[in-house]
Design a protein around this motif. Structure first.
Motif, PDB file in Angstrom:
ATOM      1  N   ARG A 239       0.826  -1.219   0.000  1.00  0.00           N
ATOM      2  CA  ARG A 239       0.000   0.000   0.000  1.00  0.00           C
ATOM      3  C   ARG A 239       0.853   1.258   0.000  1.00  0.00           C
ATOM      4  O   ARG A 239       0.441   2.299  -0.523  1.00  0.00           O
ATOM      5  N   HIS A 240       2.030   1.179   0.618  1.00  0.00           N
ATOM      6  CA  HIS A 240       2.876   2.364   0.740  1.00  0.00           C
ATOM      7  C   HIS A 240       4.117   2.299  -0.150  1.00  0.00           C
ATOM      8  O   HIS A 240       4.975   3.187  -0.073  1.00  0.00           O
ATOM      9  N   GLY A 241       4.226   1.261  -0.962  1.00  0.00           N
ATOM     10  CA  GLY A 241       5.387   1.126  -1.846  1.00  0.00           C
ATOM     11  C   GLY A 241       6.676   0.873  -1.089  1.00  0.00           C
ATOM     12  O   GLY A 241       7.734   1.390  -1.472  1.00  0.00           O
ATOM     13  N   LEU A 242       6.607   0.059  -0.017  1.00  0.00           N
ATOM     14  CA  LEU A 242       7.768  -0.166   0.846  1.00  0.00           C
ATOM     15  C   LEU A 242       8.205  -1.626   0.804  1.00  0.00           C
ATOM     16  O   LEU A 242       7.371  -2.524   0.962  1.00  0.00           O
ATOM     17  N   PRO A 243       9.493  -1.901   0.650  1.00  0.00           N
ATOM     18  CA  PRO A 243       9.969  -3.274   0.813  1.00  0.00           C
ATOM     19  C   PRO A 243       9.989  -3.650   2.286  1.00  0.00           C
ATOM     20  O   PRO A 243      10.250  -2.802   3.151  1.00  0.00           O
ATOM     21  N   VAL A 244       9.669  -4.911   2.577  1.00  0.00           N
ATOM     22  CA  VAL A 244       9.730  -5.427   3.946  1.00  0.00           C
ATOM     23  C   VAL A 244      10.932  -6.356   4.027  1.00  0.00           C
ATOM     24  O   VAL A 244      10.967  -7.411   3.391  1.00  0.00           O
ATOM     25  N   LEU A 245      11.929  -5.948   4.801  1.00  0.00           N
ATOM     26  CA  LEU A 245      13.159  -6.716   4.955  1.00  0.00           C
ATOM     27  C   LEU A 245      13.059  -7.587   6.200  1.00  0.00           C
ATOM     28  O   LEU A 245      12.450  -7.196   7.198  1.00  0.00           O
TER      29      LEU A 245
END
Length: 232
Positions: A88-94
């Motif tokens: 939704r926020h254009g963020l990668p989850v590491l």
């Protein structure tokens, strides 16, 4: 792959924000700072002790470029929901993971954890989860906060039970990170109440019985300065 390398792979740099947990793993926040970015602390889920996806969503800003999910005590973070937030926020989850135990050792730890689940009284045992590998068996000592938990831990150690406080100070309370003011009630509560009991595969049945006997004899929180009276 270490956190520094993970951050480099997504191009984290000066002026960026990265959402991280404050319940343990100071090295994750330190890696963010080394990259020139700002660690933004989000609260945890009180059951898993991992990042709460709702808290991550609330913490995200236009400057946020990544989320670092830390798996805690052998229980995985909710990557499905975290990745939904990320999309939704254009963020990668590491992922900052934990080393995996051999299958035979894992089975023995789960067996000991099941024994503790069934026998312990006066503490809150971990909620069941088939994916839990019990790197640590973490209970909650309910009461009025840290003094009760610490007194309980001291009383166990006096009985020869090796227990540890898994997170003494949340990362956002450490001197180097205190300038970032944030309210994290579940993180604070977990830091005050959690206690890790032995669950190693090498523990014998007699040793497991001693752990249960010592915990149950306390009957719940112990007042600071009191002398515990143990049963047999």
């Amino acid at each position: 792959m270490g956190t520094d390398a993970l951050l480099r792979t997504v191009g984290v740099g000066a002026g960026d924000e990265v959402v991280v947990p404050a319940f343990g793993n100071a090295e994750v926040a330190e890696a963010v700072v080394r990259a020139g970015a700002l660690p933004v602390f989000a609260d945890i889920d009180p059951v898993t002790y991992c990042l709460d996806p709702c808290a991550v969503e609330a913490a995200a800003t236009p400057r946020t470029v990544a989320v670092v999910a830390v798996h805690r005590f052998g229980r995985p973070a909710d990557l499905t929901r975290l990745r939904e937030v990320g999309r939704r926020h254009g963020l990668p989850v590491l992922e900052h993971g934990e080393s995996e135990a051999p299958c035979d050792e894992l089975a023995q730890r789960r067996e000991r954890a099941a024994y503790l689940d069934a026998k312990l009284r006066g503490v809150r045992t971990p909620e069941g989860d088939g994916g839990h590998t019990y790197q640590q068996y973490v209970v909650r000592v309910p009461g009025n906060g840290r003094p009760d938990r610490d007194a309980f831990a001291r009383a166990l150690r006096e009985r020869g039970i090796g227990c540890t406080v898994p997170v003494k100070t949340p990362v956002h309370r450490l001197p180097e990170f205190r300038r970032w003011l944030v309210c994290l009630p579940e993180t604070e509560r977990a830091a005050e109440e959690t206690l890790a009991l032995p669950v190693e595969a090498a523990l014998t049945r007699r040793e497991m019985q001693r752990i249960v006997s010592a915990c149950n004899a306390l009957g719940g929180p112990v007042a600071v300065g009191s002398t515990p009276v143990f049963g047999v």
